[in-house]
Design a protein around this motif. Structure first.
Motif, PDB file in Angstrom:
ATOM      1  N   GLY A  98      -8.622   2.957  -5.008  1.00  0.00           N
ATOM      2  CA  GLY A  98      -9.791   2.153  -5.365  1.00  0.00           C
ATOM      3  C   GLY A  98      -9.410   0.747  -5.726  1.00  0.00           C
ATOM      4  O   GLY A  98      -8.797   0.022  -4.943  1.00  0.00           O
ATOM      5  N   SER A  99      -9.773   0.327  -6.929  1.00  0.00           N
ATOM      6  CA  SER A  99      -9.486  -1.031  -7.383  1.00  0.00           C
ATOM      7  C   SER A  99      -7.990  -1.222  -7.615  1.00  0.00           C
ATOM      8  O   SER A  99      -7.301  -0.317  -8.079  1.00  0.00           O
ATOM      9  CB  SER A  99     -10.249  -1.320  -8.675  1.00  0.00           C
ATOM     10  OG  SER A  99     -11.641  -1.294  -8.437  1.00  0.00           O
ATOM     11  N   ASP A 122     -11.047  -1.981  -2.974  1.00  0.00           N
ATOM     12  CA  ASP A 122     -10.690  -0.948  -1.988  1.00  0.00           C
ATOM     13  C   ASP A 122      -9.283  -1.245  -1.482  1.00  0.00           C
ATOM     14  O   ASP A 122      -9.097  -1.794  -0.400  1.00  0.00           O
ATOM     15  CB  ASP A 122     -11.709  -0.944  -0.842  1.00  0.00           C
ATOM     16  CG  ASP A 122     -11.522   0.234   0.109  1.00  0.00           C
ATOM     17  OD1 ASP A 122     -10.580   1.034  -0.096  1.00  0.00           O
ATOM     18  OD2 ASP A 122     -12.310   0.360   1.058  1.00  0.00           O
ATOM     19  N   PHE A 123      -8.300  -0.877  -2.275  1.00  0.00           N
ATOM     20  CA  PHE A 123      -6.916  -1.271  -2.015  1.00  0.00           C
ATOM     21  C   PHE A 123      -6.387  -0.774  -0.673  1.00  0.00           C
ATOM     22  O   PHE A 123      -5.651  -1.479   0.011  1.00  0.00           O
ATOM     23  CB  PHE A 123      -6.034  -0.759  -3.150  1.00  0.00           C
ATOM     24  CG  PHE A 123      -4.570  -1.078  -2.992  1.00  0.00           C
ATOM     25  CD1 PHE A 123      -4.143  -2.377  -2.774  1.00  0.00           C
ATOM     26  CD2 PHE A 123      -3.617  -0.077  -3.077  1.00  0.00           C
ATOM     27  CE1 PHE A 123      -2.792  -2.672  -2.638  1.00  0.00           C
ATOM     28  CE2 PHE A 123      -2.266  -0.364  -2.939  1.00  0.00           C
ATOM     29  CZ  PHE A 123      -1.857  -1.667  -2.717  1.00  0.00           C
ATOM     30  N   GLN A 124      -6.726   0.436  -0.286  1.00  0.00           N
ATOM     31  CA  GLN A 124      -6.191   0.981   0.956  1.00  0.00           C
ATOM     32  C   GLN A 124      -6.944   0.502   2.192  1.00  0.00           C
ATOM     33  O   GLN A 124      -6.486   0.702   3.316  1.00  0.00           O
ATOM     34  CB  GLN A 124      -6.184   2.522   0.897  1.00  0.00           C
ATOM     35  CG  GLN A 124      -5.242   3.095  -0.151  1.00  0.00           C
ATOM     36  CD  GLN A 124      -3.773   2.739   0.085  1.00  0.00           C
ATOM     37  OE1 GLN A 124      -3.346   2.498   1.210  1.00  0.00           O
ATOM     38  NE2 GLN A 124      -2.985   2.700  -0.989  1.00  0.00           N
ATOM     39  N   ASN A 125      -8.087  -0.129   1.987  1.00  0.00           N
ATOM     40  CA  ASN A 125      -8.866  -0.613   3.135  1.00  0.00           C
ATOM     41  C   ASN A 125      -9.593  -1.915   2.782  1.00  0.00           C
ATOM     42  O   ASN A 125     -10.820  -1.986   2.871  1.00  0.00           O
ATOM     43  CB  ASN A 125      -9.880   0.448   3.588  1.00  0.00           C
ATOM     44  CG  ASN A 125     -10.529   0.093   4.900  1.00  0.00           C
ATOM     45  OD1 ASN A 125      -9.921  -0.501   5.790  1.00  0.00           O
ATOM     46  ND2 ASN A 125     -11.811   0.436   5.027  1.00  0.00           N
ATOM     47  N   PRO A 126      -8.863  -2.944   2.388  1.00  0.00           N
ATOM     48  CA  PRO A 126      -9.520  -4.208   2.027  1.00  0.00           C
ATOM     49  C   PRO A 126     -10.106  -4.897   3.261  1.00  0.00           C
ATOM     50  O   PRO A 126      -9.687  -4.631   4.395  1.00  0.00           O
ATOM     51  CB  PRO A 126      -8.378  -5.030   1.426  1.00  0.00           C
ATOM     52  CG  PRO A 126      -7.152  -4.504   2.083  1.00  0.00           C
ATOM     53  CD  PRO A 126      -7.391  -3.038   2.294  1.00  0.00           C
ATOM     54  N   GLN A 130       0.829  -1.212   0.000  1.00  0.00           N
ATOM     55  CA  GLN A 130       0.000   0.000   0.000  1.00  0.00           C
ATOM     56  C   GLN A 130       0.861   1.258   0.000  1.00  0.00           C
ATOM     57  O   GLN A 130       0.519   2.260  -0.648  1.00  0.00           O
ATOM     58  CB  GLN A 130      -0.929  -0.006   1.217  1.00  0.00           C
ATOM     59  CG  GLN A 130      -2.036  -1.044   1.121  1.00  0.00           C
ATOM     60  CD  GLN A 130      -2.735  -1.267   2.442  1.00  0.00           C
ATOM     61  OE1 GLN A 130      -2.132  -1.147   3.524  1.00  0.00           O
ATOM     62  NE2 GLN A 130      -4.019  -1.598   2.389  1.00  0.00           N
ATOM     63  N   GLN A 131       1.968   1.226   0.703  1.00  0.00           N
ATOM     64  CA  GLN A 131       2.879   2.374   0.706  1.00  0.00           C
ATOM     65  C   GLN A 131       3.539   2.551  -0.657  1.00  0.00           C
ATOM     66  O   GLN A 131       3.725   3.679  -1.123  1.00  0.00           O
ATOM     67  CB  GLN A 131       3.936   2.184   1.793  1.00  0.00           C
ATOM     68  CG  GLN A 131       3.383   2.261   3.207  1.00  0.00           C
ATOM     69  CD  GLN A 131       4.383   1.845   4.269  1.00  0.00           C
ATOM     70  OE1 GLN A 131       5.514   1.448   3.963  1.00  0.00           O
ATOM     71  NE2 GLN A 131       3.980   1.926   5.528  1.00  0.00           N
ATOM     72  N   LYS A 132       3.870   1.454  -1.288  1.00  0.00           N
ATOM     73  CA  LYS A 132       4.509   1.500  -2.611  1.00  0.00           C
ATOM     74  C   LYS A 132       3.569   2.121  -3.642  1.00  0.00           C
ATOM     75  O   LYS A 132       4.012   2.865  -4.531  1.00  0.00           O
ATOM     76  CB  LYS A 132       4.909   0.082  -3.035  1.00  0.00           C
ATOM     77  CG  LYS A 132       5.578  -0.030  -4.417  1.00  0.00           C
ATOM     78  CD  LYS A 132       5.957  -1.470  -4.711  1.00  0.00           C
ATOM     79  CE  LYS A 132       6.536  -1.654  -6.108  1.00  0.00           C
ATOM     80  NZ  LYS A 132       7.834  -0.968  -6.281  1.00  0.00           N
ATOM     81  N   PHE A 133       2.279   1.819  -3.516  1.00  0.00           N
ATOM     82  CA  PHE A 133       1.275   2.343  -4.442  1.00  0.00           C
ATOM     83  C   PHE A 133       0.299   3.241  -3.675  1.00  0.00           C
ATOM     84  O   PHE A 133      -0.917   3.046  -3.720  1.00  0.00           O
ATOM     85  CB  PHE A 133       0.533   1.195  -5.136  1.00  0.00           C
ATOM     86  CG  PHE A 133       1.420   0.322  -5.977  1.00  0.00           C
ATOM     87  CD1 PHE A 133       1.783   0.706  -7.260  1.00  0.00           C
ATOM     88  CD2 PHE A 133       1.897  -0.886  -5.483  1.00  0.00           C
ATOM     89  CE1 PHE A 133       2.608  -0.096  -8.045  1.00  0.00           C
ATOM     90  CE2 PHE A 133       2.708  -1.697  -6.264  1.00  0.00           C
ATOM     91  CZ  PHE A 133       3.071  -1.304  -7.539  1.00  0.00           C
TER      92      PHE A 133
END
Length: 232
Positions: free
Chosen positions: A154-155, A165-169, A146-149
């Protein structure tokens, strides 16, 4: 319900190291919700995301490896649940190989099958079957990813993730379904009483030589890529 707590060849929960783990963590003396949560968190974070020699390996081998992916972590998760008398079963799928891009790179991404065998675990809790998939990626790996991206909110599909929800799966269990690769699913094979039943019917389609290359070369390259992400 007896079939959903039975020991099998892959779910070998009477193995001494499995029983010792349960005893040391006192999982056999907890209320059911705490049992599921503690076992779930253990499999998610203390068994690191990584690639074993095969999908259909025993729970004891996954424990000894100390790492796993969807299928192998699922085998260990099921064995630990059944060992404390919590019913569970396996739901089988395939996922799009795009989900693995980043862990798979270069020539071995190009040579990999378009669809990869996938599974999650269904757990009987409070008279409902819950879909449990969010244990695949350890939080330390996911956090670094998540830090890298960090601009991606979102997706996201890649590096072992397929979520909207990439930052909050939905990887934290509180009597709910959990997911981290669900959005990559292509085929649904249905429900199986055990991983033994699933893998007797569905296995990754690789020639003997590709299986050998995967075991001896490719998975080690994939694990190196994953560890590089985890270490930042």
């Amino acid at each position: 319900m007896k079939v959903y707590v039975q020991e099998t060849a892959l779910l070998n929960y009477s193995y001494s190291q499995v029983q010792q783990l349960i005893h040391n963590r006192k999982w056999d003396r907890m209320p059911k919700k705490e049992q599921i949560l503690a076992i779930y968190n253990y499999v998610r974070d203390e068994i690191l995301f990584g690639y074993n020699r095969a999908d259909e390996i025993k729970a004891s081998e996954v424990l000894q490896d100390g790492y796993g992916q969807c299928n192998t972590k699922g085998i260990l998760f099921m064995a630990l649940l059944r060992a404390v008398d919590i019913p569970c079963r396996m739901h089988g799928f395939t996922i799009d190989k795009k989900l693995q891009k980043g862990a798979l790179t270069g020539w071995y991404y190009q040579l990999s099958p378009e669809e990869i065998i996938h599974s999650w675990v269904e757990v009987l809790y409070d008279e409902k079957w819950l879909n449990i998939e969010g244990f695949i990626l350890d939080v330390s790996y996911l956090t670094k990813l998540q830090q890298k991206f960090d601009q991606q909110s979102g997706s996201f599909c890649g590096y072992g993730v397929a979520t909207n929800d990439f930052q909050n799966p939905a990887i934290y269990w509180n009597e709910n379904d959990t997911y981290v690769q669900k959005e990559g699913i292509v085929q649904d094979f249905g429900i199986f009483d055990s991983p033994d039943a699933f893998f007797s019917t569905h296995q990754q389609e690789l020639s003997p030589i590709r299986q050998f290359i995967y075991r001896q070369v490719v998975r080690h390259l994939m694990n190196r890529n994953v560890n590089r992400i985890r270490q930042g």
